[in-house]
Design a protein around this motif. Structure first.
Motif, PDB file in Angstrom:
ATOM      1  N   LEU A  62      10.716  35.071   3.978  1.00 17.50           N
ATOM      2  CA  LEU A  62      11.700  34.285   3.127  1.00 17.50           C
ATOM      3  C   LEU A  62      12.963  34.656   3.779  1.00 17.50           C
ATOM      4  O   LEU A  62      13.389  33.283   2.790  1.00 17.50           O
ATOM      5  CB  LEU A  62      10.761  35.146   2.124  1.00 17.50           C
ATOM      6  N   ASP A  63      13.244  34.517   4.198  1.00 18.82           N
ATOM      7  CA  ASP A  63      14.626  34.392   5.184  1.00 18.82           C
ATOM      8  C   ASP A  63      14.182  33.122   6.165  1.00 18.82           C
ATOM      9  O   ASP A  63      15.222  32.520   5.890  1.00 18.82           O
ATOM     10  CB  ASP A  63      15.326  35.323   6.077  1.00 18.82           C
ATOM     11  N   LEU A  64      13.733  32.872   6.856  1.00 24.52           N
ATOM     12  CA  LEU A  64      13.076  31.405   7.655  1.00 24.52           C
ATOM     13  C   LEU A  64      13.347  30.293   6.453  1.00 24.52           C
ATOM     14  O   LEU A  64      14.007  30.126   6.758  1.00 24.52           O
ATOM     15  CB  LEU A  64      11.878  31.675   7.947  1.00 24.52           C
ATOM     16  N   LEU A  65      12.841  30.528   5.141  1.00 25.28           N
ATOM     17  CA  LEU A  65      12.392  29.221   4.696  1.00 25.28           C
ATOM     18  C   LEU A  65      13.602  28.855   4.029  1.00 25.28           C
ATOM     19  O   LEU A  65      13.810  28.271   3.253  1.00 25.28           O
ATOM     20  CB  LEU A  65      11.698  29.719   3.310  1.00 25.28           C
ATOM     21  N   THR A  66      14.400  30.862   3.387  1.00 30.97           N
ATOM     22  CA  THR A  66      15.987  29.830   2.601  1.00 30.97           C
ATOM     23  C   THR A  66      17.311  29.575   3.289  1.00 30.97           C
ATOM     24  O   THR A  66      18.399  29.356   2.694  1.00 30.97           O
ATOM     25  CB  THR A  66      15.776  30.626   1.840  1.00 30.97           C
ATOM     26  N   ALA A  67      17.141  30.271   5.056  1.00 33.41           N
ATOM     27  CA  ALA A  67      18.421  30.070   5.667  1.00 33.41           C
ATOM     28  C   ALA A  67      19.302  28.957   5.564  1.00 33.41           C
ATOM     29  O   ALA A  67      20.706  28.793   5.572  1.00 33.41           O
ATOM     30  CB  ALA A  67      17.247  29.798   7.655  1.00 33.41           C
ATOM     31  N   ARG A  68      18.891  27.772   5.257  1.00 33.92           N
ATOM     32  CA  ARG A  68      19.262  26.314   5.425  1.00 33.92           C
ATOM     33  C   ARG A  68      19.797  26.521   3.905  1.00 33.92           C
ATOM     34  O   ARG A  68      21.467  26.049   4.286  1.00 33.92           O
ATOM     35  CB  ARG A  68      18.374  24.983   5.946  1.00 33.92           C
ATOM     36  N   ALA A  69      19.848  26.764   2.489  1.00 32.81           N
ATOM     37  CA  ALA A  69      19.970  26.863   1.884  1.00 32.81           C
ATOM     38  C   ALA A  69      21.292  27.708   1.647  1.00 32.81           C
ATOM     39  O   ALA A  69      22.584  27.663   1.203  1.00 32.81           O
ATOM     40  CB  ALA A  69      19.337  26.793   0.178  1.00 32.81           C
ATOM     41  N   SER A  70      20.368  29.195   2.253  1.00 26.17           N
ATOM     42  CA  SER A  70      22.022  30.039   2.793  1.00 26.17           C
ATOM     43  C   SER A  70      23.114  29.324   2.920  1.00 26.17           C
ATOM     44  O   SER A  70      23.945  29.982   2.411  1.00 26.17           O
ATOM     45  CB  SER A  70      21.161  31.394   3.013  1.00 26.17           C
ATOM     46  N   GLN A  71      22.997  28.972   4.276  1.00 23.65           N
ATOM     47  CA  GLN A  71      24.108  28.617   5.103  1.00 23.65           C
ATOM     48  C   GLN A  71      25.173  27.642   4.969  1.00 23.65           C
ATOM     49  O   GLN A  71      26.529  27.672   4.464  1.00 23.65           O
ATOM     50  CB  GLN A  71      23.644  28.013   6.519  1.00 23.65           C
ATOM     51  N   ARG A  72      24.072  26.897   3.802  1.00 28.18           N
ATOM     52  CA  ARG A  72      25.180  25.906   2.931  1.00 28.18           C
ATOM     53  C   ARG A  72      25.469  26.105   1.845  1.00 28.18           C
ATOM     54  O   ARG A  72      26.981  26.188   2.410  1.00 28.18           O
ATOM     55  CB  ARG A  72      23.930  24.674   2.301  1.00 28.18           C
ATOM     56  N   GLY A  73      25.605  26.889   1.473  1.00 29.20           N
ATOM     57  CA  GLY A  73      25.884  27.436   0.167  1.00 29.20           C
ATOM     58  C   GLY A  73      26.955  29.285   1.238  1.00 29.20           C
ATOM     59  O   GLY A  73      28.272  28.890   0.215  1.00 29.20           O
ATOM     60  N   GLU A  74      27.305  29.423   2.469  1.00 31.14           N
ATOM     61  CA  GLU A  74      28.089  29.562   2.780  1.00 31.14           C
ATOM     62  C   GLU A  74      29.289  28.775   2.918  1.00 31.14           C
ATOM     63  O   GLU A  74      30.460  29.296   2.489  1.00 31.14           O
ATOM     64  CB  GLU A  74      28.085  30.585   3.915  1.00 31.14           C
TER      65      GLU A  74
END
Length: 217
Positions: A62-74
């Motif tokens: 789950l972390d791997l799949l959402t890593a890009r969206a999470s960093q974009r959010g940051e």
């Protein structure tokens, strides 16, 4: 913090993915190994190993799949912070996060000194001015030290935690954009009122830190 991430489209804090992640974390907490187990608990620990491995694997996926969206959010959250408190303020906060080791050292020194002084007064510890001492330490850090930490952070890929992009990339993105002025400001009177309302709230953790030590909280 969570609402800031939701508004920036961070799926890790959304209803579906966020709920799934928190649920998995809760399940992992409940199947964690029991310390110093007796025979029955040792068997239970062993029986829970496959479930722990499964939950850990799903969380990692789950972390791997959402890593890009999470960093974009940051990055988007940084831009929002710059609009609210100015680009200079947002970048300055990032710089201060890179000198946390020296802040922790100062905190230990302050708490130990206050505890030793209190031992001569029946064990009463003086916590007054603890946070002001930390603020004074931050103000005393020279620009050369911030620059050194920025260079080291860029080489080592410093980040606040595993979910945040490298600090030097966040900083560079803000500085390469158009500088923003603070949209939210507070005059002296409002600052004094806020300080008054927070006086007791700030005092309680200060007394606990001095009494118990920073590492024991």
């Amino acid at each position: 913090m969570t609402s800031r991430h939701i508004t920036q489209g961070d799926t890790r804090h959304g209803m579906v993915v966020g709920t799934a992640s928190r649920s998995l974390g809760t399940w992992l907490y409940y199947v964690r190994p029991m310390p110093n187990p007796n025979v029955l608990q040792a068997v239970t620990n062993l029986a829970c190993v496959p479930l722990r491995l499964l939950i850990t694997g799903v969380l990692a996926l789950l972390d791997l799949l959402t890593a890009r969206a999470s960093q974009r959010g940051e990055y988007l959250a940084d831009a929002t912070a710059a609009r609210a408190g100015s680009t200079e303020g947002a970048v300055g906060l990032m710089d201060r996060l890179m000198v946390t080791d020296s802040i922790v050292t100062t905190l230990h020194r302050e708490t130990n000194g206050r505890r030793m002084r209190g031992s001569g007064r029946g064990g009463r510890h003086d916590a007054d001015g603890l946070w002001e001492a930390l603020a004074a330490h931050l103000d005393s850090v020279p620009e050369s030290e911030f620059e050194r930490q920025r260079r080291v952070g860029a080489l080592r890929g410093h980040s606040v935690d595993a979910t945040h992009p490298p600090t030097h990339l966040r900083r560079r993105l803000l500085l390469n954009g158009a500088p923003a002025s603070a949209a939210v400001t507070a005059g002296d009177s409002r600052t004094e009122r806020v300080a008054g309302e927070l006086a007791e709230v700030r005092g309680t953790p200060a007394r606990e830190v001095v009494r118990d030590g920073y590492g024991n909280l």
